[in-house]
Design an enzyme around this catalytic site. Sequence first.
Site, mmCIF file in Angstrom:
data_model
loop_
_atom_site.group_PDB
_atom_site.id
_atom_site.type_symbol
_atom_site.label_atom_id
_atom_site.label_comp_id
_atom_site.label_asym_id
_atom_site.label_seq_id
_atom_site.Cartn_x
_atom_site.Cartn_y
_atom_site.Cartn_z
ATOM 1 N N ARG A 12 -0.968 -0.015 -7.986
ATOM 2 C CA ARG A 12 -0.702 1.247 -7.288
ATOM 3 C C ARG A 12 0.806 1.494 -7.156
ATOM 4 N NH1 ARG A 12 2.124 3.572 -3.233
ATOM 5 N NH2 ARG A 12 1.739 1.768 -1.874
ATOM 6 N N ASP A 13 1.491 0.667 -6.394
ATOM 7 C CA ASP A 13 2.891 0.903 -6.065
ATOM 8 C C ASP A 13 3.783 0.747 -7.297
ATOM 9 O OD1 ASP A 13 4.938 1.537 -4.369
ATOM 10 O OD2 ASP A 13 4.966 -0.357 -3.282
ATOM 11 N N HIS A 204 5.888 -5.894 3.845
ATOM 12 C CA HIS A 204 6.123 -5.306 2.520
ATOM 13 C C HIS A 204 7.636 -5.215 2.294
ATOM 14 C CE1 HIS A 204 5.224 -2.109 -0.650
ATOM 15 N NE2 HIS A 204 6.491 -1.861 -0.384
ATOM 16 N N HIS A 206 11.146 -5.085 -0.403
ATOM 17 C CA HIS A 206 11.725 -4.781 -1.707
ATOM 18 C C HIS A 206 12.913 -5.716 -1.927
ATOM 19 C CE1 HIS A 206 9.922 -0.752 -2.983
ATOM 20 N NE2 HIS A 206 9.189 -1.203 -1.986
ATOM 21 N N CYS A 237 12.754 1.743 -6.162
ATOM 22 C CA CYS A 237 13.284 2.619 -5.146
ATOM 23 C C CYS A 237 13.876 3.818 -5.857
ATOM 24 C CB CYS A 237 14.349 1.865 -4.367
ATOM 25 S SG CYS A 237 15.244 2.930 -3.260
ATOM 26 N N ASN A 246 9.854 -3.790 -5.756
ATOM 27 C CA ASN A 246 9.090 -4.600 -4.811
ATOM 28 C C ASN A 246 9.374 -6.076 -5.023
ATOM 29 O OD1 ASN A 246 7.459 -2.022 -5.177
ATOM 30 N ND2 ASN A 246 6.369 -2.997 -3.504
#
Lengths: 305, 305
Positions: A12-13, A204, A206, A237, A246
């Site tokens: 997803r991300d 979560h 990064h 980002c 991530n």
Amino acid sequence: MSRIYINEVAPRDGLQIEAAFVPTPDKIALIDKLSATGLARIEATSFTSPKAIPNLRDAAEVMQGIRRQPGVIYTALVPNLKGCQRALECGVEEINLVMSASESHSLANLRMTPEQSLAQFAEIVAHARGSGVFNNASLSTTFGCPFEGHVDEGRVMTLIERLLETGVQGITLCDTTGVANPAQVKRLCQGVVARWPDVPFTLHFHDTRGMGLANALAAWEAGIVHFDASLGGLGGCPYAPGATGNVCSEDLVHMFEQMGVHTGVDLDALMAVSATLPDLVGHDTPGHVVKAGKADRRYAMPERG
Amino acid sequence: MSRIYINEVAPRDGLQIEAAFVPTPDKIALIDKLSATGLARIEATSFTSPKAIPNLRDAAEVMQGIRRQPGVIYTALVPNLKGCQRALECGVEEINLVMSASESHSLANLRMTPEQSLAQFAEIVAHARGSGVFNNASLSTTFGCPFEGHVDEGRVMTLIERLLETGVQGITLCDTTGVANPAQVKRLCQGVVARWPDVPFTLHFHDTRGMGLANALAAWEAGIVHFDASLGGLGGCPYAPGATGNVCSEDLVHMFEQMGVHTGVDLDALMAVSATLPDLVGHDTPGHVVKAGKADRRYAMPERG
């Protein structure tokens, strides 16, 4: 031996911001391979409008096409009531709602205020009640906002309280643009674990500024055992071109396993899946361990010249 | 507010493995710019045989050409008595001796056993006595060896004891190939700080497996305040092609400053010097903060579509 739980967010991300659409069968194959590695949770897709995120326009096909591995929780991002209905029709086990801690990021990213998000969450959670689905909410910009900068810790605590009042069962605290530092992470995590010991908090991170694993370490030292991570470090980002995304799943698993913290993940299997990513997405990925090998890698002594 | 001290190793550890020789005036200009950033210590060069490390064949010219900034300690690597004599002639303030904790790395890298290194150190330290130079020793493969794997912690403690017996005044514990993990780092650092509270220990990490900053955090939590770091993350591991090298100076400074730990370094000035590296060495560097900007960087809100 302590244990942590990884939520794999690359499908997803990671894939949502790739330049190219990854064909549905390839997405399904990727998730099926990930399912076999021992990951606790996989965020498989997002039931967003196809116009908003064209890369994930095949959410229903993906959810229906994957082979569900017993013991793995399949979750999907849900932006609104309609998305929730679509997700429930596909039999997801968990939905992930997203709001921002800061007003300006909320307006820029979601086109609504945090107050509006909370009102919508209450409606979604009420709708989902009885379906057996687990309701998780991700709080973006928990550790700082790319527009406003500092986000007050008291505000974050209040938003967590409000989220829990809507009926949300788990909360992910997101360092959306990679600005968190380990001291800040440790302080906030200690605070939430002390105040809500029964709520499963996921962190979560990064790796935008190289602090991804240091922040995960700080969170773990504060009692956090759930982490989002992305295979190969996919994702990124949009505000920091060239910066890494991530925190990388296999790097995170590798660090904790080296520390003697059990992850449940077969690292070799996970690294093998990660090694297929450059072919899938058409570019190199920022993860370290796939390139360097695990810490226990041995080399032959060089020949004497 | 606590304080840490950075030893910048890019001019030595970084430039020595570059494909191309960096011209002497460029090296001098780099060190002079670094001297103005508030770094505590700079490893300027290595008095090795020009045949062994051709990139640093201009050690004497570099040491004599730089402008010494009051308050900055200029150190140089010294592989043997002859190197020590050359370094002392150039008026270095500190010499850095190097040995390996593991037998096989010692043989491969230095062509002598750790016992032979210790004997040689005693000779060098005796020679340097009276010159006022500070004697530091770096212990390679402290956390693991690329040939042997595991290095026993008891063996490391014994070698530290033996090093101190030779008259060495400071010790750098090196994770030469980026295999250390934060749990291991914390345990060993707590051990050495407890046993030798008056010896300045420096920790030297590589980011080969993404754990560079996490390891620095763990060491700091154990009471370590001296760190090696390399501008832009220059340097590397000859055994792991494609892997990142030394922990990046500006990323390390950024993390600690964000945590409220004072480094004495003007981060903007350091980042400006780092931004000149790609031109100097002819390739991109692995550091994060130069690409992403500092955590307090703000962005304009996107225009509404």
